[in-house]
Design a protein around this motif. Structure first.
Motif, PDB file in Angstrom:
ATOM      1  N   ILE A  70       0.837  -1.208   0.000  1.00 48.88           N
ATOM      2  CA  ILE A  70       0.000   0.000   0.000  1.00 48.88           C
ATOM      3  C   ILE A  70       0.868   1.252   0.000  1.00 48.88           C
ATOM      4  O   ILE A  70       0.592   2.220  -0.721  1.00 48.88           O
ATOM      5  CB  ILE A  70      -0.946  -0.016   1.218  1.00 48.88           C
ATOM      6  CG1 ILE A  70      -1.982  -1.130   1.059  1.00 48.88           C
ATOM      7  CG2 ILE A  70      -1.647   1.336   1.384  1.00 48.88           C
ATOM      8  CD1 ILE A  70      -2.853  -1.343   2.276  1.00 48.88           C
ATOM      9  N   VAL A  71       1.930   1.250   0.808  1.00 50.73           N
ATOM     10  CA  VAL A  71       2.824   2.409   0.866  1.00 50.73           C
ATOM     11  C   VAL A  71       3.479   2.645  -0.490  1.00 50.73           C
ATOM     12  O   VAL A  71       3.574   3.791  -0.967  1.00 50.73           O
ATOM     13  CB  VAL A  71       3.882   2.212   1.970  1.00 50.73           C
ATOM     14  CG1 VAL A  71       4.958   3.298   1.875  1.00 50.73           C
ATOM     15  CG2 VAL A  71       3.230   2.246   3.344  1.00 50.73           C
ATOM     16  N   VAL A  72       3.942   1.566  -1.143  1.00 49.73           N
ATOM     17  CA  VAL A  72       4.565   1.701  -2.467  1.00 49.73           C
ATOM     18  C   VAL A  72       3.554   2.247  -3.465  1.00 49.73           C
ATOM     19  O   VAL A  72       3.872   3.130  -4.289  1.00 49.73           O
ATOM     20  CB  VAL A  72       5.128   0.345  -2.937  1.00 49.73           C
ATOM     21  CG1 VAL A  72       5.567   0.419  -4.402  1.00 49.73           C
ATOM     22  CG2 VAL A  72       6.305  -0.073  -2.061  1.00 49.73           C
ATOM     23  N   PHE A  73       2.323   1.741  -3.411  1.00 49.05           N
ATOM     24  CA  PHE A  73       1.276   2.233  -4.312  1.00 49.05           C
ATOM     25  C   PHE A  73       1.032   3.725  -4.109  1.00 49.05           C
ATOM     26  O   PHE A  73       0.938   4.496  -5.075  1.00 49.05           O
ATOM     27  CB  PHE A  73      -0.014   1.447  -4.086  1.00 49.05           C
ATOM     28  CG  PHE A  73      -1.212   2.048  -4.756  1.00 49.05           C
ATOM     29  CD1 PHE A  73      -1.395   1.934  -6.125  1.00 49.05           C
ATOM     30  CD2 PHE A  73      -2.163   2.753  -4.017  1.00 49.05           C
ATOM     31  CE1 PHE A  73      -2.503   2.498  -6.742  1.00 49.05           C
ATOM     32  CE2 PHE A  73      -3.263   3.316  -4.625  1.00 49.05           C
ATOM     33  CZ  PHE A  73      -3.438   3.189  -5.993  1.00 49.05           C
ATOM     34  N   LEU A  74       0.943   4.149  -2.850  1.00 52.79           N
ATOM     35  CA  LEU A  74       0.711   5.569  -2.561  1.00 52.79           C
ATOM     36  C   LEU A  74       1.878   6.425  -3.028  1.00 52.79           C
ATOM     37  O   LEU A  74       1.672   7.537  -3.540  1.00 52.79           O
ATOM     38  CB  LEU A  74       0.460   5.759  -1.062  1.00 52.79           C
ATOM     39  CG  LEU A  74      -0.840   5.172  -0.503  1.00 52.79           C
ATOM     40  CD1 LEU A  74      -0.895   5.340   1.010  1.00 52.79           C
ATOM     41  CD2 LEU A  74      -2.057   5.813  -1.151  1.00 52.79           C
ATOM     42  N   THR A  79       3.810  10.308  -6.875  1.00 44.81           N
ATOM     43  CA  THR A  79       4.900  10.738  -7.760  1.00 44.81           C
ATOM     44  C   THR A  79       4.429  10.945  -9.194  1.00 44.81           C
ATOM     45  O   THR A  79       4.791  11.921  -9.854  1.00 44.81           O
ATOM     46  CB  THR A  79       6.045   9.705  -7.731  1.00 44.81           C
ATOM     47  OG1 THR A  79       6.503   9.547  -6.388  1.00 44.81           O
ATOM     48  CG2 THR A  79       7.202  10.157  -8.623  1.00 44.81           C
ATOM     49  N   LEU A  80       3.609  10.003  -9.686  1.00 42.37           N
ATOM     50  CA  LEU A  80       3.218  10.031 -11.099  1.00 42.37           C
ATOM     51  C   LEU A  80       2.000  10.901 -11.374  1.00 42.37           C
ATOM     52  O   LEU A  80       1.866  11.444 -12.479  1.00 42.37           O
ATOM     53  CB  LEU A  80       2.940   8.603 -11.584  1.00 42.37           C
ATOM     54  CG  LEU A  80       4.110   7.624 -11.507  1.00 42.37           C
ATOM     55  CD1 LEU A  80       3.674   6.234 -11.944  1.00 42.37           C
ATOM     56  CD2 LEU A  80       5.274   8.108 -12.374  1.00 42.37           C
ATOM     57  N   GLY A  93      -3.100  13.754  -6.266  1.00 43.21           N
ATOM     58  CA  GLY A  93      -2.400  12.713  -5.532  1.00 43.21           C
ATOM     59  C   GLY A  93      -3.134  12.343  -4.259  1.00 43.21           C
ATOM     60  O   GLY A  93      -4.225  12.853  -3.977  1.00 43.21           O
ATOM     61  N   PRO A  94      -2.549  11.460  -3.452  1.00 41.40           N
ATOM     62  CA  PRO A  94      -3.209  11.022  -2.217  1.00 41.40           C
ATOM     63  C   PRO A  94      -3.545  12.175  -1.276  1.00 41.40           C
ATOM     64  O   PRO A  94      -4.608  12.159  -0.640  1.00 41.40           O
ATOM     65  CB  PRO A  94      -2.178  10.075  -1.589  1.00 41.40           C
ATOM     66  CG  PRO A  94      -1.339   9.608  -2.728  1.00 41.40           C
ATOM     67  CD  PRO A  94      -1.286  10.747  -3.692  1.00 41.40           C
ATOM     68  N   ALA A  95      -2.673  13.177  -1.170  1.00 40.91           N
ATOM     69  CA  ALA A  95      -2.918  14.290  -0.251  1.00 40.91           C
ATOM     70  C   ALA A  95      -4.148  15.088  -0.669  1.00 40.91           C
ATOM     71  O   ALA A  95      -4.995  15.442   0.173  1.00 40.91           O
ATOM     72  CB  ALA A  95      -1.696  15.203  -0.188  1.00 40.91           C
ATOM     73  N   GLN A  96      -4.282  15.365  -1.979  1.00 41.66           N
ATOM     74  CA  GLN A  96      -5.430  16.127  -2.455  1.00 41.66           C
ATOM     75  C   GLN A  96      -6.726  15.332  -2.296  1.00 41.66           C
ATOM     76  O   GLN A  96      -7.774  15.882  -1.951  1.00 41.66           O
ATOM     77  CB  GLN A  96      -5.241  16.511  -3.934  1.00 41.66           C
ATOM     78  CG  GLN A  96      -4.130  17.510  -4.185  1.00 41.66           C
ATOM     79  CD  GLN A  96      -2.798  16.834  -4.423  1.00 41.66           C
ATOM     80  OE1 GLN A  96      -2.582  15.694  -4.020  1.00 41.66           O
ATOM     81  NE2 GLN A  96      -1.882  17.540  -5.068  1.00 41.66           N
TER      82      GLN A  96
END
Length: 358
Positions: A70-74, A79-80, A93-96
């Motif tokens: 999960i961490v790698v996916f996030l 990043t992408l 991204g995850p933050a938004q």
């Protein structure tokens, strides 16, 4: 006179307590698996001193590896995502996405407060009217539904459609499993209608329901019935097929026993057929519920019926800077709810069956 070594007695008592502890852990393991928390079992066993080295391997497999994935996916997502530009801006991204999830929660709280104030004002108005000898008035709150209300609408719809599918599919599956003639009659219909997309069923269902219910004055809203019936038509096939397979696969000795005992059809079905076929029936029910949940979102989007599907379509049409992040919140919500629905069926399967094949 024989004396009992106090150290020996203490050791036996400690071993008995340890055995009881492991018995409780093994009993809890069944429900940890139902809840998707199977990693708790090796953690508890390791804490109790049961071969820590072996338990650490299980903890690594059941907890550490999924967390790392999960961490790698996030990280890859974060990043992408900014590098992909769309008509609504960069992919969030995850933050938004998390920020929009918080905004939707706060918006739901604000709408709930607004509805509470409206209800209080209507209650005060009716109190004054009653004091003046007038009839109270009924005023419905017309504000937009909250995100949580739209989720709840979708869950209610999928369970209603799933219930209808179960009531139809299980008896037909039992008939197909017990009777070669019924199986020959149902098989071509299954093969023809099973691959039909919900997008093809939806216009037909909409026209039929609209023709049968000229207004929305019934117990259930037309939009609710349309979505639920579409779910039914697309989700009943896994249950029907697995029920027929389960019934046809029961031990022939049990069938012979029913003949020797001269059981009537109802007793044969309730005492022999259903208990033997339950594992496969529940497999079909789990598949049907998953299919129904996927079908519902597509039906709500196309028909603009209330629910998560309509929320996604409205955000897509809105085209604001936060729309894409909100759509991603909805997508994650759909996935999480789908997982929880499967866990509910898994729990019911664990209660009513004794097989380990899940």
């Amino acid at each position: 006179m024989t004396t009992v070594d106090p150290n020996f007695a203490e050791t036996k008592d400690r071993e008995a307590r340890r055995a009881r502890l492991f018995t409780r852990i093994n009993a809890a393991d069944k429900w940890f698996q139902v809840l998707g928390l199977s990693w708790l079992t090796p953690v508890l066993r390791a804490a109790a001193g049961d071969n820590p080295s072996a338990q650490m391997k299980e903890i690594w497999r059941l907890l550490a590896v999924p967390v790392i994935a999960i961490v790698v996916f996030l990280m890859l997502w974060g990043t992408l995502a900014p590098k992909v530009q769309t008509s609504l801006g960069a992919v969030p991204g995850p933050a938004q996405v998390w920020a929009e999830a918080v905004n939707l929660h706060e918006d739901a709280l604000a709408k709930a407060d607004s509805k509470a104030r409206f209800d209080a004002q209507v209650a005060q108005l009716n109190e004054r009217r009653v004091q003046q000898g007038q009839e109270p008035v009924a005023r419905a709150y017309t504000g937009a539904p909250t995100y949580y209300q739209q989720i709840w609408t979708s869950i209610q719809t999928v369970f209603f459609g799933f219930l209808i599918a179960t009531v139809v599919a299980v008896p037909l599956g039992i008939a197909a499993g017990l009777s070669p003639i019924a199986n020959a009659a149902l098989n071509p219909l299954i093969q023809i209608f099973k691959p039909v997309s919900p997008l093809a069923w939806l216009p037909i269902v909409t026209m039929i329901v609209s023709a049968l219910a000229a207004s929305n004055d019934g117990i259930l809203a037309k939009s609710f019935v349309i979505s639920a019936v579409t779910v039914t038509l697309c989700s009943l096939w896994p249950t029907l097929i697995n029920t027929a397979l389960g019934v046809a696969s029961i031990d022939k000795d049990l069938v012979n026993v029913s003949k020797v005992l001269k059981m009537n059809t109802w007793t044969k079905i309730t005492k022999l057929v259903l208990p033997s076929a339950l594992p496969l029936i529940f497999t079909g029910l789990r598949l049907s519920l998953g299919v129904g949940w996927m079908v519902l979102i597509a039906a709500e989007m196309l028909a603009q019926n209330p629910g998560l599907g309509k929320f996604i379509w409205d955000e897509f049409q809105n085209g604001s800077s936060s729309s894409l992040a909100r759509i991603m919140v909805a997508v994650l919500s759909i996935g999480i709810i789908g997982f929880l629905l499967d866990r509910v069926m898994y729990a019911l399967q664990s209660l009513f069956t004794f097989t380990n094949n899940r």
